[in-house]
Design a protein around this motif. Sequence first.
Motif, PDB file in Angstrom:
ATOM      1  N   VAL A  38      17.080  77.905  13.723  1.00 54.26           N
ATOM      2  CA  VAL A  38      17.891  78.040  14.961  1.00 54.26           C
ATOM      3  C   VAL A  38      16.742  78.568  16.145  1.00 54.26           C
ATOM      4  O   VAL A  38      17.397  78.706  17.418  1.00 54.26           O
ATOM      5  N   GLY A  39      15.640  78.601  15.738  1.00 53.92           N
ATOM      6  CA  GLY A  39      14.705  79.132  16.849  1.00 53.92           C
ATOM      7  C   GLY A  39      14.795  80.535  17.389  1.00 53.92           C
ATOM      8  O   GLY A  39      14.246  81.065  18.462  1.00 53.92           O
ATOM      9  N   LEU A  40      15.269  81.562  16.208  1.00 52.16           N
ATOM     10  CA  LEU A  40      15.220  83.107  16.504  1.00 52.16           C
ATOM     11  C   LEU A  40      14.162  83.691  15.776  1.00 52.16           C
ATOM     12  O   LEU A  40      13.927  83.201  14.446  1.00 52.16           O
ATOM     13  N   CYS A  41      13.554  84.475  16.320  1.00 49.41           N
ATOM     14  CA  CYS A  41      12.657  85.274  15.385  1.00 49.41           C
ATOM     15  C   CYS A  41      13.377  86.514  14.402  1.00 49.41           C
ATOM     16  O   CYS A  41      13.941  87.222  15.036  1.00 49.41           O
ATOM     17  N   ALA A  42      13.613  86.015  13.220  1.00 50.57           N
ATOM     18  CA  ALA A  42      14.502  86.785  12.372  1.00 50.57           C
ATOM     19  C   ALA A  42      14.186  88.264  12.177  1.00 50.57           C
ATOM     20  O   ALA A  42      15.177  88.999  12.333  1.00 50.57           O
ATOM     21  N   LYS A  43      12.999  88.626  12.568  1.00 44.12           N
ATOM     22  CA  LYS A  43      12.966  90.144  12.480  1.00 44.12           C
ATOM     23  C   LYS A  43      13.193  90.803  13.777  1.00 44.12           C
ATOM     24  O   LYS A  43      13.584  92.036  13.694  1.00 44.12           O
ATOM     25  N   ASP A  44      13.593  90.186  14.734  1.00 43.81           N
ATOM     26  CA  ASP A  44      14.207  90.851  15.754  1.00 43.81           C
ATOM     27  C   ASP A  44      15.679  90.751  16.013  1.00 43.81           C
ATOM     28  O   ASP A  44      16.111  91.215  16.700  1.00 43.81           O
ATOM     29  N   TYR A  45      16.369  89.845  14.905  1.00 43.40           N
ATOM     30  CA  TYR A  45      17.795  89.842  15.085  1.00 43.40           C
ATOM     31  C   TYR A  45      18.327  90.034  14.073  1.00 43.40           C
ATOM     32  O   TYR A  45      19.491  90.691  14.009  1.00 43.40           O
ATOM     33  N   ILE A  46      17.791  90.340  12.703  1.00 40.86           N
ATOM     34  CA  ILE A  46      18.644  90.454  11.601  1.00 40.86           C
ATOM     35  C   ILE A  46      19.283  91.710  11.544  1.00 40.86           C
ATOM     36  O   ILE A  46      20.508  91.454  11.001  1.00 40.86           O
TER      37      ILE A  46
ATOM     38  N   GLY B 220      23.326  82.509  24.821  1.00 46.29           N
ATOM     39  CA  GLY B 220      22.352  81.490  24.109  1.00 46.29           C
ATOM     40  C   GLY B 220      22.016  82.083  22.895  1.00 46.29           C
ATOM     41  O   GLY B 220      21.982  81.257  22.055  1.00 46.29           O
ATOM     42  N   GLU B 221      21.762  83.445  22.797  1.00 44.91           N
ATOM     43  CA  GLU B 221      21.571  83.976  21.344  1.00 44.91           C
ATOM     44  C   GLU B 221      22.822  83.887  20.659  1.00 44.91           C
ATOM     45  O   GLU B 221      22.547  83.601  19.213  1.00 44.91           O
ATOM     46  N   LEU B 222      23.896  84.119  21.195  1.00 48.60           N
ATOM     47  CA  LEU B 222      25.000  84.126  20.268  1.00 48.60           C
ATOM     48  C   LEU B 222      25.313  82.838  19.636  1.00 48.60           C
ATOM     49  O   LEU B 222      25.771  82.321  18.826  1.00 48.60           O
ATOM     50  N   LYS B 223      25.064  81.560  20.653  1.00 40.69           N
ATOM     51  CA  LYS B 223      25.362  80.389  20.027  1.00 40.69           C
ATOM     52  C   LYS B 223      24.463  79.918  19.113  1.00 40.69           C
ATOM     53  O   LYS B 223      24.713  79.396  18.083  1.00 40.69           O
ATOM     54  N   ARG B 224      23.278  80.451  18.929  1.00 43.80           N
ATOM     55  CA  ARG B 224      22.361  80.056  18.199  1.00 43.80           C
ATOM     56  C   ARG B 224      22.702  80.754  16.711  1.00 43.80           C
ATOM     57  O   ARG B 224      22.506  80.121  15.674  1.00 43.80           O
TER      58      ARG B 224
END
Length: 235
Positions: free
Chosen positions: A116-124, A135-139
């Motif tokens: 979904v276009g998110l850099c995993a290391k920044d969000y996991i 937008g981040e929540l939607k992804r």
Amino acid sequence: MLEFKNVSYSVAGKDILKDINLQIDDRFVAITGPNGSGKSTMAKLIAGIIAPTEGKIYMDGIDITDMSITERANAGISFAFQQPVRFKGITVKDLISLAAGKDTSVGEACAYLSEVGLCAKDYINREVDASLSGGELKRIEIAMINARGTKLSVFDEPEAGIDLWSFNNLIKVFEKMYERTKGMIVIISHQERILNIADKIIVLAGGTVADYGDKDTVFPKLMDVRAGCYVSNRS
């Protein structure tokens, strides 16, 4: 197959949906129509968030009308909100694990986020709280639905809030989701690029089904609406 039989929904004396009869049994089905036509109401009826005032809803021949949200989720229905919910204290990886029904590895969770276009290391390891944009929540929510892999996935305007992420990538996520699950995907949207990937399009207007048919038949007529020459096939 999802089936609506004489389904109506009213609130405070106002008819939102009126005597809907539909059979949905395609890979991608898009629901569209003007604001206030009942699109989100139909999605919530499918998910069990609200119950019809009249009529019955069936999935694969089983009456799900009186099933709770949890029972429908267990029966294989996923729902993505137009405005995703925030969960303070729960990390993105926690949510993906809950959606998948198992303790997903970091690698598995990262794969869903990357799709979904998110850099995993920044969000996991981030909490699903106010620090995340809409937008981040939607992804993240789309990644969760993808991780669930259910037989019916309903998305209420999945393109909302992801303007910086290309529609082509969003479409690829839906295509991969179908290849993985072989389940139906129902998408509520106004966007032409979303409607154009549908197998069937349902057009709601004034709480009724104004049109329903193959994309190649319905989509061109939708494009003619601005010219004032839309003609429905439905009697």
